[in-house]
Write a protein that holds these residues in place. Structure first.
Motif, PDB file in Angstrom:
ATOM      1  N   ILE A 226       6.816  -9.413   2.239  1.00 59.80           N
ATOM      2  CA  ILE A 226       6.308 -10.598   2.927  1.00 59.80           C
ATOM      3  C   ILE A 226       5.069 -11.133   2.220  1.00 59.80           C
ATOM      4  O   ILE A 226       4.901 -12.351   2.064  1.00 59.80           O
ATOM      5  CB  ILE A 226       6.021 -10.279   4.400  1.00 59.80           C
ATOM      6  CG1 ILE A 226       7.336  -9.968   5.124  1.00 59.80           C
ATOM      7  CG2 ILE A 226       5.302 -11.443   5.080  1.00 59.80           C
ATOM      8  CD1 ILE A 226       7.156  -9.399   6.516  1.00 59.80           C
ATOM      9  N   ALA A 227       4.184 -10.251   1.777  1.00 65.20           N
ATOM     10  CA  ALA A 227       2.995 -10.683   1.042  1.00 65.20           C
ATOM     11  C   ALA A 227       3.394 -11.476  -0.201  1.00 65.20           C
ATOM     12  O   ALA A 227       2.813 -12.522  -0.512  1.00 65.20           O
ATOM     13  CB  ALA A 227       2.150  -9.477   0.669  1.00 65.20           C
ATOM     14  N   GLU A 228       4.391 -10.988  -0.909  1.00 68.99           N
ATOM     15  CA  GLU A 228       4.867 -11.695  -2.103  1.00 68.99           C
ATOM     16  C   GLU A 228       5.410 -13.065  -1.733  1.00 68.99           C
ATOM     17  O   GLU A 228       5.159 -14.054  -2.437  1.00 68.99           O
ATOM     18  CB  GLU A 228       5.943 -10.863  -2.795  1.00 68.99           C
ATOM     19  CG  GLU A 228       6.465 -11.496  -4.077  1.00 68.99           C
ATOM     20  CD  GLU A 228       7.489 -10.625  -4.794  1.00 68.99           C
ATOM     21  OE1 GLU A 228       8.203 -11.157  -5.657  1.00 68.99           O
ATOM     22  OE2 GLU A 228       7.570  -9.424  -4.467  1.00 68.99           O
ATOM     23  N   SER A 229       6.138 -13.150  -0.616  1.00 71.44           N
ATOM     24  CA  SER A 229       6.698 -14.440  -0.189  1.00 71.44           C
ATOM     25  C   SER A 229       5.610 -15.430   0.181  1.00 71.44           C
ATOM     26  O   SER A 229       5.827 -16.648   0.126  1.00 71.44           O
ATOM     27  CB  SER A 229       7.647 -14.242   0.998  1.00 71.44           C
ATOM     28  OG  SER A 229       6.936 -14.083   2.220  1.00 71.44           O
ATOM     29  N   LEU A 230       4.438 -14.935   0.544  1.00 71.23           N
ATOM     30  CA  LEU A 230       3.306 -15.787   0.916  1.00 71.23           C
ATOM     31  C   LEU A 230       2.388 -16.070  -0.265  1.00 71.23           C
ATOM     32  O   LEU A 230       1.301 -16.629  -0.095  1.00 71.23           O
ATOM     33  CB  LEU A 230       2.513 -15.131   2.050  1.00 71.23           C
ATOM     34  CG  LEU A 230       3.242 -15.002   3.392  1.00 71.23           C
ATOM     35  CD1 LEU A 230       2.430 -14.171   4.371  1.00 71.23           C
ATOM     36  CD2 LEU A 230       3.538 -16.384   3.976  1.00 71.23           C
ATOM     37  N   GLY A 231       2.808 -15.678  -1.448  1.00 69.93           N
ATOM     38  CA  GLY A 231       2.036 -15.966  -2.642  1.00 69.93           C
ATOM     39  C   GLY A 231       0.860 -15.054  -2.877  1.00 69.93           C
ATOM     40  O   GLY A 231      -0.058 -15.400  -3.637  1.00 69.93           O
ATOM     41  N   LEU A 232       0.854 -13.877  -2.269  1.00 65.66           N
ATOM     42  CA  LEU A 232      -0.268 -12.950  -2.398  1.00 65.66           C
ATOM     43  C   LEU A 232      -0.022 -11.978  -3.551  1.00 65.66           C
ATOM     44  O   LEU A 232       1.071 -11.438  -3.689  1.00 65.66           O
ATOM     45  CB  LEU A 232      -0.466 -12.177  -1.092  1.00 65.66           C
ATOM     46  CG  LEU A 232      -0.672 -13.043   0.150  1.00 65.66           C
ATOM     47  CD1 LEU A 232      -0.825 -12.171   1.392  1.00 65.66           C
ATOM     48  CD2 LEU A 232      -1.886 -13.953  -0.006  1.00 65.66           C
ATOM     49  N   THR A 233      -1.045 -11.756  -4.352  1.00 66.23           N
ATOM     50  CA  THR A 233      -0.932 -10.877  -5.512  1.00 66.23           C
ATOM     51  C   THR A 233      -1.932  -9.726  -5.441  1.00 66.23           C
ATOM     52  O   THR A 233      -2.200  -9.066  -6.442  1.00 66.23           O
ATOM     53  CB  THR A 233      -1.157 -11.665  -6.810  1.00 66.23           C
ATOM     54  OG1 THR A 233      -2.457 -12.287  -6.775  1.00 66.23           O
ATOM     55  CG2 THR A 233      -0.088 -12.743  -6.984  1.00 66.23           C
ATOM     56  N   THR A 234      -2.466  -9.475  -4.276  1.00 64.23           N
ATOM     57  CA  THR A 234      -3.442  -8.400  -4.072  1.00 64.23           C
ATOM     58  C   THR A 234      -2.852  -7.047  -4.453  1.00 64.23           C
ATOM     59  O   THR A 234      -1.680  -6.765  -4.179  1.00 64.23           O
ATOM     60  CB  THR A 234      -3.888  -8.375  -2.596  1.00 64.23           C
ATOM     61  OG1 THR A 234      -4.424  -9.663  -2.268  1.00 64.23           O
ATOM     62  CG2 THR A 234      -4.923  -7.305  -2.342  1.00 64.23           C
ATOM     63  N   ARG A 235      -3.664  -6.212  -5.066  1.00 66.69           N
ATOM     64  CA  ARG A 235      -3.240  -4.852  -5.411  1.00 66.69           C
ATOM     65  C   ARG A 235      -3.077  -4.037  -4.133  1.00 66.69           C
ATOM     66  O   ARG A 235      -3.985  -4.003  -3.292  1.00 66.69           O
ATOM     67  CB  ARG A 235      -4.304  -4.221  -6.315  1.00 66.69           C
ATOM     68  CG  ARG A 235      -4.044  -2.780  -6.716  1.00 66.69           C
ATOM     69  CD  ARG A 235      -5.254  -2.240  -7.472  1.00 66.69           C
ATOM     70  NE  ARG A 235      -5.152  -0.811  -7.732  1.00 66.69           N
ATOM     71  CZ  ARG A 235      -6.196  -0.049  -8.055  1.00 66.69           C
ATOM     72  NH1 ARG A 235      -7.409  -0.582  -8.154  1.00 66.69           N
ATOM     73  NH2 ARG A 235      -6.022   1.241  -8.276  1.00 66.69           N
ATOM     74  N   LEU A 236      -1.928  -3.388  -3.965  1.00 62.82           N
ATOM     75  CA  LEU A 236      -1.636  -2.584  -2.783  1.00 62.82           C
ATOM     76  C   LEU A 236      -1.552  -1.116  -3.193  1.00 62.82           C
ATOM     77  O   LEU A 236      -0.809  -0.771  -4.112  1.00 62.82           O
ATOM     78  CB  LEU A 236      -0.331  -3.044  -2.135  1.00 62.82           C
ATOM     79  CG  LEU A 236      -0.257  -4.531  -1.743  1.00 62.82           C
ATOM     80  CD1 LEU A 236       1.114  -4.870  -1.177  1.00 62.82           C
ATOM     81  CD2 LEU A 236      -1.360  -4.885  -0.742  1.00 62.82           C
ATOM     82  N   VAL A 237      -2.308  -0.267  -2.494  1.00 63.59           N
ATOM     83  CA  VAL A 237      -2.453   1.134  -2.881  1.00 63.59           C
ATOM     84  C   VAL A 237      -2.234   2.024  -1.662  1.00 63.59           C
ATOM     85  O   VAL A 237      -2.617   1.662  -0.541  1.00 63.59           O
ATOM     86  CB  VAL A 237      -3.858   1.401  -3.460  1.00 63.59           C
ATOM     87  CG1 VAL A 237      -3.967   2.819  -4.001  1.00 63.59           C
ATOM     88  CG2 VAL A 237      -4.215   0.391  -4.539  1.00 63.59           C
ATOM     89  N   LEU A 238      -1.635   3.201  -1.868  1.00 58.91           N
ATOM     90  CA  LEU A 238      -1.455   4.166  -0.791  1.00 58.91           C
ATOM     91  C   LEU A 238      -2.632   5.142  -0.744  1.00 58.91           C
ATOM     92  O   LEU A 238      -3.030   5.690  -1.780  1.00 58.91           O
ATOM     93  CB  LEU A 238      -0.164   4.962  -0.984  1.00 58.91           C
ATOM     94  CG  LEU A 238       1.156   4.191  -1.089  1.00 58.91           C
ATOM     95  CD1 LEU A 238       2.306   5.182  -1.196  1.00 58.91           C
ATOM     96  CD2 LEU A 238       1.337   3.273   0.087  1.00 58.91           C
ATOM     97  N   GLN A 239      -3.153   5.368   0.439  1.00 65.04           N
ATOM     98  CA  GLN A 239      -4.182   6.394   0.614  1.00 65.04           C
ATOM     99  C   GLN A 239      -3.695   7.738   0.094  1.00 65.04           C
ATOM    100  O   GLN A 239      -4.450   8.496  -0.534  1.00 65.04           O
ATOM    101  CB  GLN A 239      -4.560   6.522   2.092  1.00 65.04           C
ATOM    102  CG  GLN A 239      -5.541   7.646   2.391  1.00 65.04           C
ATOM    103  CD  GLN A 239      -5.615   7.985   3.874  1.00 65.04           C
ATOM    104  OE1 GLN A 239      -4.882   7.412   4.687  1.00 65.04           O
ATOM    105  NE2 GLN A 239      -6.487   8.908   4.241  1.00 65.04           N
TER     106      GLN A 239
END
Length: 230
Positions: free
Chosen positions: A130-143
């Motif tokens: 969903i983030a990608e569909s909204l144009g978001l390119t933020t780095r996503l990391v797992l704790q």
């Protein structure tokens, strides 16, 4: 240096403000290794609200209830219940007249039907798509992929530093349970999100705080276009 870091549990099809937090951050750390919250009726990790018959009502992903001290990434979805079919039918019944019903279902249906059995993995995959569909390119990391320790504010500080951040992006409800002064003492900036949702779609039918699915059904524009950063 990563910059501004947001930290949040991997929620179930979370609300618009969750994605605004992703948009404002340089990195988001999914809190998948903290204990699953112990609440009787469920929590944002496995349920969210949708517009059902013009009211904000809960929809739930059933889970196998964990015992005390079980991390979120170890909690399994209860596959004995036909919740996927039920959720898709709920969307069809309540959103089929929405302006963006077809493209939204094309995005959401494969996510709902995903064979992920872990609630954390399911949620993270959905949030990423969903983030990608909204144009978001933020780095996503797992704790769970990081080396960090401590509890409460100390854990937040440790996670920010673990991804090379120099600041922490706090949600609007964070005041009161975190120690704000500790971030400055650790050499980190503290920034509050202060997100205020504006009505989208038909203002007369707008209900605040619903799942991102509601936004996708009625608007769906990239967040920078729909909610320009001030």
């Amino acid at each position: 240096m990563t910059g501004l870091v947001a930290i949040h549990q991997p929620n179930f099809f979370p609300w618009l403000g969750y994605f605004d937090k992703i948009r404002r951050a340089d990195a988001l750390v999914f809190l998948d290794a903290v204990d699953f919250p112990k609440t009787g009726a469920g929590n944002w990790t496995n349920r969210v609200k949708l517009n059902i018959q013009a009211e904000a009502r809960w929809v739930t992903c059933p889970i196998n209830r964990p015992g005390l001290g079980v991390p979120i990434h170890s909690v399994a979805i209860d596959e004995s219940q036909p919740w996927r079919t039920k959720l898709l039918r709920t969307l069809e019944a309540n959103y089929r007249r929405a302006a963006r019903f077809a493209p939204t279902m094309a995005l959401i249906e494969p996510l709902v039907r995903s064979e992920q059995n872990s609630i954390a993995a399911f949620n993270i995959a959905a949030i990423q798509a969903i983030a990608e569909s909204l144009g978001l390119t933020t780095r996503l990391v797992l704790q769970s992929d990081l080396t960090a320790d401590g509890k409460a504010t100390d854990l937040l500080i440790s996670l920010v530093k673990a991804v090379g951040g120099d600041g922490y992006l706090a949600g609007g409800g964070a005041a009161g349970y975190q120690q704000d002064e500790a971030f400055g003492e650790a050499g980190l900036r503290l920034v509050y999100q202060n997100f205020v949702p504006r009505p989208y779609g038909d203002p007369a039918r707008f209900l605040p705080g619903l799942s991102i699915i509601d936004y996708l059904m009625h608007d769906g524009r990239p967040l920078e276009e729909a909610f320009p950063t001030q």
